[in-house]
Design an enzyme around this catalytic site. Structure first.
Site, mmCIF file in Angstrom:
data_model
loop_
_atom_site.group_PDB
_atom_site.id
_atom_site.type_symbol
_atom_site.label_atom_id
_atom_site.label_comp_id
_atom_site.label_asym_id
_atom_site.label_seq_id
_atom_site.Cartn_x
_atom_site.Cartn_y
_atom_site.Cartn_z
ATOM 1 N N GLY A 48 0.801 -1.272 0.113
ATOM 2 C CA GLY A 48 -0.061 -0.020 -0.204
ATOM 3 C C GLY A 48 1.068 1.315 0.104
ATOM 4 O O GLY A 48 0.215 2.292 -0.027
ATOM 5 N N GLY A 49 2.331 1.050 0.127
ATOM 6 C CA GLY A 49 2.952 2.250 -0.117
ATOM 7 C C GLY A 49 3.449 2.230 -1.488
ATOM 8 O O GLY A 49 3.361 1.657 -2.500
ATOM 9 N N VAL A 50 4.320 3.414 -1.767
ATOM 10 C CA VAL A 50 4.935 3.883 -3.026
ATOM 11 C C VAL A 50 5.776 3.067 -3.500
ATOM 12 O O VAL A 50 5.885 2.843 -4.662
ATOM 13 C CB VAL A 50 5.213 5.450 -2.832
ATOM 14 N N SER A 83 6.366 -0.484 -3.037
ATOM 15 C CA SER A 83 6.011 -1.681 -3.702
ATOM 16 C C SER A 83 4.987 -1.256 -4.956
ATOM 17 O O SER A 83 4.865 -1.917 -5.830
ATOM 18 C CB SER A 83 5.141 -2.413 -2.775
ATOM 19 N N MET A 139 -0.388 -8.793 2.509
ATOM 20 C CA MET A 139 -0.306 -9.486 3.543
ATOM 21 C C MET A 139 -0.943 -8.612 4.663
ATOM 22 O O MET A 139 -0.146 -7.616 5.161
ATOM 23 C CB MET A 139 1.231 -9.726 3.836
ATOM 24 N N CYS A 156 10.509 -10.533 10.563
ATOM 25 C CA CYS A 156 9.127 -10.224 9.840
ATOM 26 C C CYS A 156 9.763 -10.699 8.306
ATOM 27 O O CYS A 156 8.907 -11.510 7.720
ATOM 28 C CB CYS A 156 8.637 -8.936 9.967
ATOM 29 N N CYS A 195 6.881 -2.584 12.260
ATOM 30 C CA CYS A 195 5.811 -2.992 11.242
ATOM 31 C C CYS A 195 4.438 -3.289 11.846
ATOM 32 O O CYS A 195 3.482 -2.782 11.411
ATOM 33 C CB CYS A 195 6.234 -4.132 10.559
#
Length: 379
Positions: free
Chosen positions: A13-15, A17, A36, A106, A202
């Protein structure tokens, strides 16, 4: 039924990716996106300031980007795997007085294990993420390299990956500078082009850390002392503090002491004592040697039993020259060329040869004087 994707992109949901997916689509690859969910109470969680945790907003943004790119969107709930593989360890480390790095776990336990498995179940050959790092193949093995944007390089968090994972992974934005990446996103009309980068751990996001940790580890008030043992004040719980920390100590004026900031220089969990000192370069924060838990080597083995390289003991730290001795039990002993400030047990030591990340390990102990003294008292 549509053909299976060749590559599944981890859409956060970030720039970063978003542009990773865009670049693969522009290369003509068969791509799908997968979001995920790693934390079960994300939808209800509050950040301590009245705002919602960003997970639902992030998922909507990931859906919107996939729609814009015309690629399939998939969702997987990894919260149970995350709890077992990352969060239980995170709590145990804090309870022991150490400061863990959950982002490293993670990546190893979720993103490059369960996500990779999920991608293969969808028929994909490879996964891609928006990490600032690079992969190449040299001398018959895969290498993890720093991202070209040194200020954004994330190889530190990826040092636990191995040959099989790197063979199946692409980092499409690893060659880009962050400013260029945002421009590419804007020109492509991606809805995430001006979205703020996420910060914080995270699964906590930007929630108030102390409030969050207090849900799981009951805090116990105790004494703050200087290194000589004189009481300076009280702390709300030793778990909440890490070495070198200045914020949140709430030490007012202390009789006979200068009006200067205080820093955490040691933690005695057994006695519930937090040690503080007034010098940012306090000798009690300085160390030149450290010892680790079992090390992980990206190539599958260390380059030698003894070798010189550079190291980072925290994210975004400058390279520090050191000598590494691999021990019989697989751990490493490291001697730095110069003194290091606030090297923290529980954090990750990550080793480099130029731009190549060799691997790393969790820091077990250092030769900082107060740490040595407390260990002797406990023995």
């Amino acid at each position: 039924m549509s053909a299976a994707p060749r590559i599944v992109v981890g859409m956060s949901g970030g720039v970063d990716s978003s542009v990773a997916a865009l670049r693969l689509v522009q290369q003509g690859e068969a791509v799908a996106g997968l979001f995920m969910q790693n934390w079960a109470d994300d939808a209800q969680a509050q950040d301590g300031t009245g705002g919602e945790c960003r997970a639902e907003e992030d998922r909507r943004d990931a859906v919107a980007v996939c729609g814009r790119l015309g690629i399939p969107f998939h969702f997987r709930d990894f919260s149970a795997e995350y709890w077992r593989g990352v969060f239980e360890h995170f709590l145990a480390e804090y309870a022991a007085g150490r400061t863990p790095n959950p982002d490293v776990l993670c990546n190893r336990e979720v993103k490059f294990k369960h996500f990779l498995d999920a991608a293969r179940e969808l028929g994909a050959e490879k996964i891609a993420t928006g990490h600032y790092a690079r992969v190449d193949r040299s001398g018959g093995r895969w290498r993890l390299l720093r991202g070209m944007d040194r200020g954004k390089d994330q190889s530190y968090f990826l040092h636990q990956l191995g040959q099989a994972q790197l063979a199946a992974t692409l980092f499409p934005v690893g060659e880009l500078q962050k400013a260029d990446l945002r421009r590419i996103a804007r020109e492509a009309g991606l809805p995430t082009h001006d979205k703020k980068d996420s910060t914080g751990i995270c699964f906590i996001g930007e929630r108030a850390f102390r409030e969050f940790l207090g849900r799981y580890l009951p805090a116990k008030r105790g004494e703050m002392r200087d290194p000589q043992g004189q009481k300076i004040g009280e702390h709300p719980g030793v778990f909440y503090f890490t070495l070198g920390q200045r914020e949140g100590l709430n030490i007012g004026g202390v009789r006979g002491r200068p009006q200067a900031p205080w820093y955490v220089v040691g933690k005695d969990v057994a006695r519930n004592v937090l040690y503080v000192d007034q010098d940012t370069h306090s000798p009690y924060l300085q160390s030149t040697r450290l010892w680790t838990e079992a090390a992980h080597w990206i190539a599958g083995a260390p380059p030698a039993r003894r070798f010189e390289c550079t190291a980072q003991t925290r994210y975004r730290q400058a390279d520090e020259a050191c000598t590494v001795d691999v021990q019989d039990d697989g751990s490493v002993a490291v001697r730095f060329a110069r003194g290091q400030r606030a090297v923290t047990p529980g954090q990750s030591l990550v080793l480099y040869d130029g731009d190549e990340c060799l691997g790393g390990a969790v820091i077990a102990r250092t030769d900082a004087p107060l740490e040595v003294k407390l260990a002797e008292q406990a023995a």
